[in-house]
Design a protein around this motif. Structure first.
Motif, short mmCIF file in Angstrom:
data_model
loop_
_atom_site.label_atom_id
_atom_site.label_comp_id
_atom_site.label_asym_id
_atom_site.label_seq_id
_atom_site.Cartn_x
_atom_site.Cartn_y
_atom_site.Cartn_z
N LEU A 99 0.83 -1.21 0.00
CA LEU A 99 0.00 0.00 0.00
C LEU A 99 0.87 1.26 0.00
O LEU A 99 0.61 2.20 -0.76
CB LEU A 99 -0.93 -0.01 1.21
N GLU A 100 1.90 1.28 0.83
CA GLU A 100 2.79 2.43 0.89
C GLU A 100 3.51 2.62 -0.45
O GLU A 100 3.60 3.75 -0.97
CB GLU A 100 3.81 2.25 2.00
N TRP A 101 4.01 1.53 -1.02
CA TRP A 101 4.73 1.61 -2.29
C TRP A 101 3.83 2.07 -3.42
O TRP A 101 4.20 2.96 -4.19
CB TRP A 101 5.34 0.23 -2.59
N MET A 102 2.62 1.51 -3.50
CA MET A 102 1.71 1.92 -4.58
C MET A 102 1.26 3.37 -4.41
O MET A 102 1.06 4.09 -5.39
CB MET A 102 0.50 0.97 -4.64
N GLY A 103 1.13 3.79 -3.17
CA GLY A 103 0.77 5.19 -2.94
C GLY A 103 1.84 6.14 -3.44
O GLY A 103 1.55 7.21 -3.98
N ALA A 104 3.10 5.75 -3.28
CA ALA A 104 4.21 6.58 -3.73
C ALA A 104 4.31 6.62 -5.25
O ALA A 104 4.91 7.55 -5.81
CB ALA A 104 5.52 6.08 -3.13
N LEU A 105 3.75 5.63 -5.95
CA LEU A 105 3.81 5.61 -7.40
C LEU A 105 3.05 6.78 -8.03
O LEU A 105 3.32 7.15 -9.16
CB LEU A 105 3.22 4.29 -7.94
#
Length: 338
Positions: A330-336
């Protein structure tokens, strides 16, 4: 969602003539304040099924994400060919693209574990336009092997690097009688593959002849803490319904000439992953070791778009630490978005 009744599952026959079963859910509609979220493609490994991702689906679906989650070739409700050449990388990647085309999906965020990492890797190599970002859990991105070598033939070199026979179990899995032996001792096999402690793998999977001896001797352990009795029954029923001959082809294809030639056909410009890549390493995995994943990424991943996380878990982190995996994704996809 009710995985037991396979609600939400669809079927498609690919260009190669294989029928796949896959879980499908469309993203929630966009609103004036919230754009539509992407499709997530989840690829499982050996000896699992699409069900192994149910804790991720249950977390991300209420957040509005869409899903393509297949039973990979040889598993669950998908066809189970027993010719290892059916499992070459470009063919598996094309099967997945055929599913995307069936659903009119142009791009996905790919998330893979275990042998699913090979499928996602070849999807990036052969159809990079279909993947906007990729997450590899465990073994990491697997670049094409243009030299035509395989882990089994390289076992002595690997042993010098890591200090033990890291692929010993593979030599059993590619034997002609492996499927029959496993089916006759399925409970012992599942106890070995889903170990109660990581040390079980060091003592049996990574010792020459150890996996066969464990299984043939019907060795048993208590159920791993992250597996419920209901989940174990499901694993056993799914595997026994289709048999082990097809799942073991994922290993046998490694030593086939067709697979070696297929890897050599990947365009050289597609060896390096250009998409944002998340690598989730498992600190207690003695086979898909973090250092080996890092070594593969050294020259094949754009360092500017690489995110590396470590979870204190063994190989089955998707099942054992779903909260950690979900939070990292979730954190990684949010940063995308940035």
């Amino acid at each position: 969602m009710d995985f037991d009744q396979r609600r939400g599952y669809r079927r498609v026959t690919t260009q190669r003539g294989f029928t796949y079963s896959y879980y499908f859910a469309a993203p929630a509609p966009s609103t004036s304040s919230e754009p539509s979220k992407p499709f997530l493609f989840f690829a499982h490994g050996f000896p699992s099924s699409s069900y192994s991702w149910h804790k991720q689906i249950e977390f991300f679906q209420p957040l509005g994400y869409g899903f393509i989650v297949p039973d990979m070739l040889g598993y669950g409700g998908t066809d189970k060919p027993i010719d290892p050449d059916a499992y070459i990388g470009s063919g598996l990647a094309q099967d997945i693209v055929d599913i995307f085309n069936q659903e009119k999906i142009s791009q996905v965020i790919g998330v893979a574990h275990d042998w699913g990492n090979r499928v996602l890797s070849r999807l990036i190599n052969h159809h990079p336009e279909c993947v906007s970002a990729c997450a590899f859990i465990g073994s990491g991105y697997g670049p094409p092997n243009a030299q035509g070598t395989d882990p089994i033939s390289q076992s002595k070199d690997l042993e010098k690097i890591v200090g033990y026979d890291i692929v010993a179990y593979m030599r059993f899995f590619v034997q002609p009688d492996a499927a029959k032996v496993i089916e006759e001792h399925i409970d012992s096999f599942l106890d070995l593959v889903y170990p109660v402690t990581p040390e079980v793998w060091m003592e049996s999977m990574c010792v020459d002849g150890g996996a066969r001896a464990w299984i043939e001797q019907d060795k048993r352990t208590s159920l791993a803490w992250y597996i419920t009795p209901e989940d174990r029954d499901r694993q056993k029923q799914e595997l026994m319904a289709g048999g082990l001959s097809a799942p073991l082809c994922w290993y046998k294809t490694l030593v086939q000439d067709a697979n070696k030639k297929d890897d050599a056909n990947v365009p050289p410009e597609n060896y390096v992953v250009k998409q944002p890549l998340l690598y989730v390493a498992c600190a207690r995995d003695c086979i898909a070791r973090p250092d080996l994943g890092d070594a593969r990424h050294e020259n094949c991943v754009n360092k500017d778009t690489l995110t590396r996380k470590v979870v204190d878990a063994d190989h089955w982190v998707v099942e054992s630490h779903p909260d950690s995996i979900n939070a990292i994704l979730l954190e990684w996809m949010g940063a995308l978005k940035n």
